[in-house]
Design a protein around this motif. Structure first.
Motif, mmCIF file in Angstrom:
data_model
loop_
_atom_site.group_PDB
_atom_site.id
_atom_site.type_symbol
_atom_site.label_atom_id
_atom_site.label_comp_id
_atom_site.label_asym_id
_atom_site.label_seq_id
_atom_site.Cartn_x
_atom_site.Cartn_y
_atom_site.Cartn_z
ATOM 1 N N HIS A 139 -52.339 -4.288 114.097
ATOM 2 C CA HIS A 139 -51.674 -4.116 112.820
ATOM 3 C C HIS A 139 -52.555 -3.341 111.840
ATOM 4 N N GLU A 140 -53.859 -3.612 111.887
ATOM 5 C CA GLU A 140 -54.795 -2.902 111.026
ATOM 6 C C GLU A 140 -55.198 -1.559 111.627
ATOM 7 N N PHE A 141 -55.151 -1.484 112.939
ATOM 8 C CA PHE A 141 -55.645 -0.328 113.662
ATOM 9 C C PHE A 141 -54.779 0.904 113.456
ATOM 10 N N LEU A 142 -53.449 0.759 113.463
ATOM 11 C CA LEU A 142 -52.554 1.913 113.405
ATOM 12 C C LEU A 142 -52.744 2.762 112.155
ATOM 13 N N PRO A 143 -52.776 2.159 110.947
ATOM 14 C CA PRO A 143 -52.997 3.003 109.761
ATOM 15 C C PRO A 143 -54.336 3.729 109.793
ATOM 16 N N LYS A 144 -55.373 3.067 110.323
ATOM 17 C CA LYS A 144 -56.694 3.691 110.363
ATOM 18 C C LYS A 144 -56.719 4.878 111.319
ATOM 19 N N ILE A 145 -56.165 4.681 112.516
ATOM 20 C CA ILE A 145 -56.202 5.769 113.483
ATOM 21 C C ILE A 145 -55.306 6.919 113.039
ATOM 22 N N LEU A 146 -54.193 6.602 112.368
ATOM 23 C CA LEU A 146 -53.309 7.646 111.866
ATOM 24 C C LEU A 146 -54.013 8.461 110.784
ATOM 25 N N ASP A 147 -54.677 7.776 109.871
ATOM 26 C CA ASP A 147 -55.410 8.465 108.813
ATOM 27 C C ASP A 147 -56.536 9.315 109.400
ATOM 28 N N PHE A 148 -57.227 8.776 110.410
ATOM 29 C CA PHE A 148 -58.323 9.497 111.055
ATOM 30 C C PHE A 148 -57.837 10.778 111.720
ATOM 31 N N THR A 149 -56.745 10.694 112.466
ATOM 32 C CA THR A 149 -56.256 11.874 113.183
ATOM 33 C C THR A 149 -55.696 12.911 112.223
ATOM 34 N N VAL A 150 -55.043 12.477 111.155
ATOM 35 C CA VAL A 150 -54.527 13.414 110.153
ATOM 36 C C VAL A 150 -55.677 14.216 109.554
ATOM 37 N N GLN A 151 -56.765 13.529 109.214
ATOM 38 C CA GLN A 151 -57.915 14.216 108.634
ATOM 39 C C GLN A 151 -58.603 15.116 109.654
ATOM 40 N N SER A 152 -58.648 14.679 110.906
ATOM 41 C CA SER A 152 -59.388 15.417 111.931
ATOM 42 C C SER A 152 -58.791 16.783 112.208
ATOM 43 N N VAL A 153 -57.468 16.892 112.177
ATOM 44 C CA VAL A 153 -56.825 18.174 112.513
ATOM 45 C C VAL A 153 -56.188 18.855 111.306
ATOM 46 N N GLY A 154 -56.399 18.299 110.109
ATOM 47 C CA GLY A 154 -55.888 18.949 108.914
ATOM 48 C C GLY A 154 -54.396 18.862 108.743
ATOM 49 N N ALA A 155 -53.790 17.777 109.224
ATOM 50 C CA ALA A 155 -52.346 17.582 109.049
ATOM 51 C C ALA A 155 -52.069 17.066 107.642
ATOM 52 N N THR A 156 -50.818 17.120 107.231
ATOM 53 C CA THR A 156 -50.429 16.580 105.934
ATOM 54 C C THR A 156 -49.509 15.374 106.060
ATOM 55 N N SER A 157 -48.921 15.209 107.222
ATOM 56 C CA SER A 157 -48.056 14.052 107.445
ATOM 57 C C SER A 157 -48.079 13.700 108.929
ATOM 58 N N GLY A 158 -47.629 12.490 109.233
ATOM 59 C CA GLY A 158 -47.612 12.082 110.629
ATOM 60 C C GLY A 158 -47.055 10.691 110.801
ATOM 61 N N SER A 159 -46.914 10.303 112.040
ATOM 62 C CA SER A 159 -46.431 8.958 112.356
ATOM 63 C C SER A 159 -47.030 8.506 113.673
ATOM 64 N N ILE A 160 -47.141 7.191 113.826
ATOM 65 C CA ILE A 160 -47.587 6.608 115.081
ATOM 66 C C ILE A 160 -46.727 5.381 115.347
ATOM 67 N N VAL A 161 -46.192 5.291 116.550
ATOM 68 C CA VAL A 161 -45.346 4.159 116.910
ATOM 69 C C VAL A 161 -45.808 3.581 118.241
ATOM 70 N N VAL A 162 -45.600 2.277 118.389
ATOM 71 C CA VAL A 162 -45.894 1.579 119.637
ATOM 72 C C VAL A 162 -44.580 1.096 120.222
ATOM 73 N N LEU A 163 -44.396 1.312 121.529
ATOM 74 C CA LEU A 163 -43.161 0.951 122.205
ATOM 75 C C LEU A 163 -43.392 -0.183 123.190
#
Length: 380
Positions: free
Chosen positions: A237-261
């Motif tokens: 629950h804590e991990f998803l926002p952190k990894i999403l923020d990390f990957t957005v910063q790493s590749v210079g994105a401005t938006s994104g999403s991560i989902v678990v199925l």
């Protein structure tokens, strides 16, 4: 000598008007097709048939380089038996479209070469390719003909002299293949790229990162160490926002999403980020993202995808209510999170400008998702 000098001067004036940004776009489309193992089909009549065959040869042979997959490139002008069979039995206008109908798939690349832009068999093939959600490129000249409006990406040679149009088309073919040949070798998906992206991960998550020598000598061991740290230290629950923020910063994105199925493909957890803010959305909202467009394509095909221009790539589909507001060219990158043999999630990043992301970004993101997939395995 007057005629020769005039020809050369005319050719120089034509070359000065070639839209190089379109040439660069075709280079990117070809490289994207290559790295995603998509098929490339090339076609044309007469002198354009010669250029098509030449381009097939150059892409197949002269771009080979260690670290790259080979081009899956096919010429539709070279099988005389099938061409004459279709021409004799069903009409010459069908000779390319009927060949494409057997093979072309969504996301493949079709390059149509026509000096006039009005050859019926070329137009028919491009129409079929568009219907199949392939990406279509037109090389044309003179007024551009119908092809200039039918192909998704067009390189127009502004000359009324067919000889010069064909001269430039062949020159462009050589320029494109030469540029592709000189591209740097990417790291294979799943391998650690360099200490750089992982240094950011160390700062964010607090686990040690190996030296460059260690990365090269034992990447598998390093990756296992990283995933173990992810799994043991972070709650999902804590991990998803952190990894999403990390990957957005790493590749210079401005938006994104991560989902678990879950095992049935239903969304059980997820987060989105936009304008620097990470938000959680209800599962039904996130489910919609996995059932259409790029995320759905990645889930169904179980492979990462790089979309350089969302206005040109059929894998990117906006929902109808959003089209009026967000129908702008953007770039996107999407990677599946694999656990054993199933897709356990999907990570999507975007930026409101085309051609932002690179194959290196895709490889880096794939490396990260390989790592975090182990965390999902723990939470399954």
């Amino acid at each position: 000598m007057g005629h020769l000098d005039e020809y050369m001067q005319d050719l120089k004036r034509v070359l000065e008007k070639i839209p190089l940004e379109k040439v660069e776009e075709v280079i990117r489309l070809l490289q994207n097709a290559r790295m995603n193992e998509k098929q490339v089909f090339i076609l044309g009549n007469g002198g354009s048939a010669s250029t098509a065959s030449h381009m097939v040869c150059d892409l197949a042979k002269n771009t080979r380089k260690r670290g790259f997959p080979h081009f899956r490139v096919f010429g539709l002008t070279d099988n005389m038996a099938i061409m004459t069979a279709y021409a004799n039995d069903e009409g010459y206008e069908t000779v390319f479209a009927n060949q494409l109908e057997n093979w072309v798939e969504a996301g493949d690349l079709v390059i149509a070469i026509s000096a006039s832009g009005n050859s019926p068999n070329v137009l028919k093939a491009v129409e079929l390719a568009n219907q199949r959600r392939a990406i279509t490129v037109g090389f044309t000249g003179m007024t551009g003909g119908k092809l200039i409006h039918l192909a998704q990406v067009v390189i127009h040679v502004p000359s009324m002299r067919i000889e010069q149009v064909e001269d430039v088309h062949l020159m462009l073919e050589h320029m494109i293949c030469s540029a592709i040949k000189e591209m740097e070798v990417p790291v294979h998906a799943g391998e650690v790229l360099s200490p750089g992206p992982l240094d950011k991960a160390e700062q964010l998550f607090g686990f040690p990162v190996a030296s460059d020598e260690q990365l090269q000598s034992d990447k598998s061991e390093l990756l296992e160490a990283i995933t173990r740290e992810f799994s043991e230290k972070l709650d999902l629950h804590e991990f998803l926002p952190k990894i999403l923020d990390f990957t957005v910063q790493s590749v210079g994105a401005t938006s994104g999403s991560i989902v678990v199925l879950d095992e049935n493909g239903e969304v059980i957890e997820g987060a989105i980020t936009y304008a620097g803010e990470v938000l959680r959305k209800p599962s039904n909202t996130l489910s919609r993202a996995t059932q259409e467009g790029l995320a759905n394509w990645v889930i169904e095909n179980r492979q990462p995808a790089l979309v350089e221009n969302t206005m040109r790539d059929p894998r990117w589909m906006q929902s109808e209510p959003q089209k009026v507001q967000t129908d702008v060219a953007r770039s996107a990158i999407c990677v599946p999170l694999m656990v054993q043999d199933r897709v356990a999630g999907v990570l999507t990043l975007s930026r409101p400008s085309p051609y932002h992301f690179t194959m290196e970004d895709l490889a880096m993101l794939t490396t990260i998702t390989v790592a975090i997939s182990y965390s999902f395995r723990r939470k399954d």
